[in-house]
Scaffold this motif. Sequence first.
Motif, mmCIF file in Angstrom:
data_model
loop_
_atom_site.group_PDB
_atom_site.id
_atom_site.type_symbol
_atom_site.label_atom_id
_atom_site.label_comp_id
_atom_site.label_asym_id
_atom_site.label_seq_id
_atom_site.Cartn_x
_atom_site.Cartn_y
_atom_site.Cartn_z
ATOM 1 N N TRP A 77 -13.259 54.890 -24.932
ATOM 2 C CA TRP A 77 -13.481 54.406 -26.301
ATOM 3 C C TRP A 77 -14.536 55.248 -27.018
ATOM 4 O O TRP A 77 -15.671 55.352 -26.553
ATOM 5 C CB TRP A 77 -13.929 52.953 -26.275
ATOM 6 N N PRO A 78 -14.211 55.835 -28.164
ATOM 7 C CA PRO A 78 -15.238 56.499 -28.983
ATOM 8 C C PRO A 78 -16.240 55.475 -29.522
ATOM 9 O O PRO A 78 -16.006 54.263 -29.484
ATOM 10 C CB PRO A 78 -14.433 57.130 -30.124
ATOM 11 N N ALA A 79 -17.356 55.970 -30.017
ATOM 12 C CA ALA A 79 -18.365 55.090 -30.605
ATOM 13 C C ALA A 79 -17.764 54.288 -31.758
ATOM 14 O O ALA A 79 -17.134 54.863 -32.650
ATOM 15 C CB ALA A 79 -19.545 55.910 -31.104
ATOM 16 N N PRO A 80 -17.937 52.966 -31.754
ATOM 17 C CA PRO A 80 -17.390 52.154 -32.840
ATOM 18 C C PRO A 80 -18.314 52.138 -34.049
ATOM 19 O O PRO A 80 -19.448 52.646 -34.004
ATOM 20 C CB PRO A 80 -17.318 50.763 -32.209
ATOM 21 N N LYS A 81 -17.860 51.527 -35.122
ATOM 22 C CA LYS A 81 -18.711 51.238 -36.266
ATOM 23 C C LYS A 81 -18.599 49.749 -36.575
ATOM 24 O O LYS A 81 -17.629 49.087 -36.184
ATOM 25 C CB LYS A 81 -18.311 52.072 -37.483
ATOM 26 N N ARG A 82 -19.602 49.243 -37.255
ATOM 27 C CA ARG A 82 -19.560 47.843 -37.676
ATOM 28 C C ARG A 82 -18.838 47.768 -39.017
ATOM 29 O O ARG A 82 -19.172 48.474 -39.964
ATOM 30 C CB ARG A 82 -20.962 47.260 -37.786
ATOM 31 N N ILE A 83 -17.841 46.866 -39.106
ATOM 32 C CA ILE A 83 -17.001 46.744 -40.286
ATOM 33 C C ILE A 83 -17.151 45.331 -40.841
ATOM 34 O O ILE A 83 -16.665 44.371 -40.242
ATOM 35 C CB ILE A 83 -15.529 47.032 -39.948
ATOM 36 N N PRO A 84 -17.854 45.144 -41.962
ATOM 37 C CA PRO A 84 -17.995 43.803 -42.552
ATOM 38 C C PRO A 84 -16.628 43.226 -42.899
ATOM 39 O O PRO A 84 -15.731 43.941 -43.370
ATOM 40 C CB PRO A 84 -18.841 44.049 -43.801
ATOM 41 N N PHE A 85 -16.492 41.910 -42.680
ATOM 42 C CA PHE A 85 -15.213 41.227 -42.895
ATOM 43 C C PHE A 85 -15.541 39.845 -43.434
ATOM 44 O O PHE A 85 -15.640 38.874 -42.699
ATOM 45 C CB PHE A 85 -14.463 41.154 -41.562
ATOM 46 N N GLY A 86 -15.763 39.748 -44.773
ATOM 47 C CA GLY A 86 -16.258 38.502 -45.344
ATOM 48 C C GLY A 86 -17.663 38.241 -44.814
ATOM 49 O O GLY A 86 -18.508 39.138 -44.782
ATOM 50 N N PRO A 87 -17.945 37.012 -44.342
ATOM 51 C CA PRO A 87 -19.270 36.720 -43.786
ATOM 52 C C PRO A 87 -19.419 37.205 -42.348
ATOM 53 O O PRO A 87 -20.502 37.092 -41.764
ATOM 54 C CB PRO A 87 -19.334 35.197 -43.846
ATOM 55 N N LEU A 88 -18.354 37.736 -41.766
ATOM 56 C CA LEU A 88 -18.345 38.157 -40.370
ATOM 57 C C LEU A 88 -18.415 39.679 -40.291
ATOM 58 O O LEU A 88 -18.538 40.367 -41.299
ATOM 59 C CB LEU A 88 -17.085 37.634 -39.675
ATOM 60 N N ALA A 89 -18.354 40.187 -39.074
ATOM 61 C CA ALA A 89 -18.320 41.633 -38.870
ATOM 62 C C ALA A 89 -17.496 41.939 -37.629
ATOM 63 O O ALA A 89 -17.546 41.207 -36.634
ATOM 64 C CB ALA A 89 -19.728 42.206 -38.734
ATOM 65 N N ASN A 90 -16.742 43.008 -37.712
ATOM 66 C CA ASN A 90 -15.952 43.471 -36.581
ATOM 67 C C ASN A 90 -16.488 44.800 -36.083
ATOM 68 O O ASN A 90 -17.190 45.517 -36.801
ATOM 69 C CB ASN A 90 -14.478 43.623 -36.986
ATOM 70 N N TYR A 91 -16.143 45.145 -34.856
ATOM 71 C CA TYR A 91 -16.450 46.447 -34.283
ATOM 72 C C TYR A 91 -15.140 47.211 -34.154
ATOM 73 O O TYR A 91 -14.194 46.733 -33.516
ATOM 74 C CB TYR A 91 -17.069 46.314 -32.893
ATOM 75 N N GLY A 92 -15.073 48.397 -34.771
ATOM 76 C CA GLY A 92 -13.807 49.101 -34.689
ATOM 77 C C GLY A 92 -13.828 50.458 -35.347
ATOM 78 O O GLY A 92 -14.864 51.130 -35.409
ATOM 79 N N TYR A 93 -12.669 50.829 -35.884
ATOM 80 C CA TYR A 93 -12.450 52.187 -36.372
ATOM 81 C C TYR A 93 -11.627 52.162 -37.654
ATOM 82 O O TYR A 93 -10.743 51.323 -37.825
ATOM 83 C CB TYR A 93 -11.682 53.011 -35.336
ATOM 84 N N GLU A 94 -11.895 53.128 -38.518
ATOM 85 C CA GLU A 94 -11.129 53.345 -39.733
ATOM 86 C C GLU A 94 -10.666 54.802 -39.767
ATOM 87 O O GLU A 94 -11.066 55.624 -38.947
ATOM 88 C CB GLU A 94 -11.977 53.024 -40.964
ATOM 89 N N GLY A 95 -9.807 55.119 -40.741
ATOM 90 C CA GLY A 95 -9.331 56.497 -40.868
ATOM 91 C C GLY A 95 -8.299 56.830 -39.800
ATOM 92 O O GLY A 95 -7.521 55.980 -39.367
ATOM 93 N N THR A 96 -8.290 58.074 -39.371
ATOM 94 C CA THR A 96 -7.393 58.489 -38.294
ATOM 95 C C THR A 96 -8.075 58.218 -36.958
ATOM 96 O O THR A 96 -9.079 58.852 -36.624
ATOM 97 C CB THR A 96 -7.024 59.978 -38.416
#
Length: 283
Positions: free
Chosen positions: A91-110
């Motif tokens: 797994w590459p380093a994730p980023k924190r992705i805000p999702f309303g009042p919550l937050a996910n750990y994941g990836y965007e782009g390619t």
Amino acid sequence: MRNPASIALAVALAAASAFATLAAAPKPPDVRASLVSEKAALVPGADNWIALRLPLPEHWHVYWHNPGDSGVPPRLEWRLPEGADVSAITWPAPKRIPFGPLANYGYEGTVVLPMRLGLSGAAAASNRVRIEATAHWLVCREACIPQHAALALELPMRAANPPDTAAADGIRAALATAPREVPGWSAVIVRQDDARLTLRVSAAAGLDLESRRWEFFPDTPGTLEPSAEQRVSIDGRVLTLDLVKGGVLPGPLDALRGVLVGRPVSPADGATVAIAIDSTRGS
């Protein structure tokens, strides 16, 4: 008996409501998943790196192995010839992705998720090797949509030094941000109560700590609150992180494992680094 006009009106209103619901649902993104290889041929006994490639439209994301507040990470169901073996995702380093009042750990782009393909016995003796998989992923924006695809990758065998493919740079970039244990780095939990804990990380020389924004991602879901602010201070070669514990923890943490990600403040500050952290409980 009900008035036929009122029945017709009720049916029309129900149809309009259903249409509005469908119209409001996001259009499923066109994610053209593929299996790709770093090299144009496979070498028996070598590190043959392959990857699941997910090119996502803008504002959509998929998940890290710990998805944060919600979500499911990508997975693959393999169909392999005898003598072929595929590792778990690196797994590459994730980023924190805000999702309303919550937050996910994941990836965007390619998104490129590397894996090591091992070959032995019949597979290593073959002229060509074909591997197949069904990939499953959950892609999210305002709503989440499960998707899947049947994928295949076929490559010739070569004794040594095959050329790169067009996917090589993406695979190497993903591997470069995968968490790694670095000599001279250590971590310890120095303080905690029911709600918070303090993680102290001692860093080896050679990396400018001030030139990066640091964030910790725990391996275990529920350990920390993904949406909570992480307060980070730097004193010489020591990083101190004030973290908010997950609300479902039964008691104090004896250890904290995960990845400490340092993203450069500016492009001139170099690349993102990801340090594997395995703390022991401090006093």
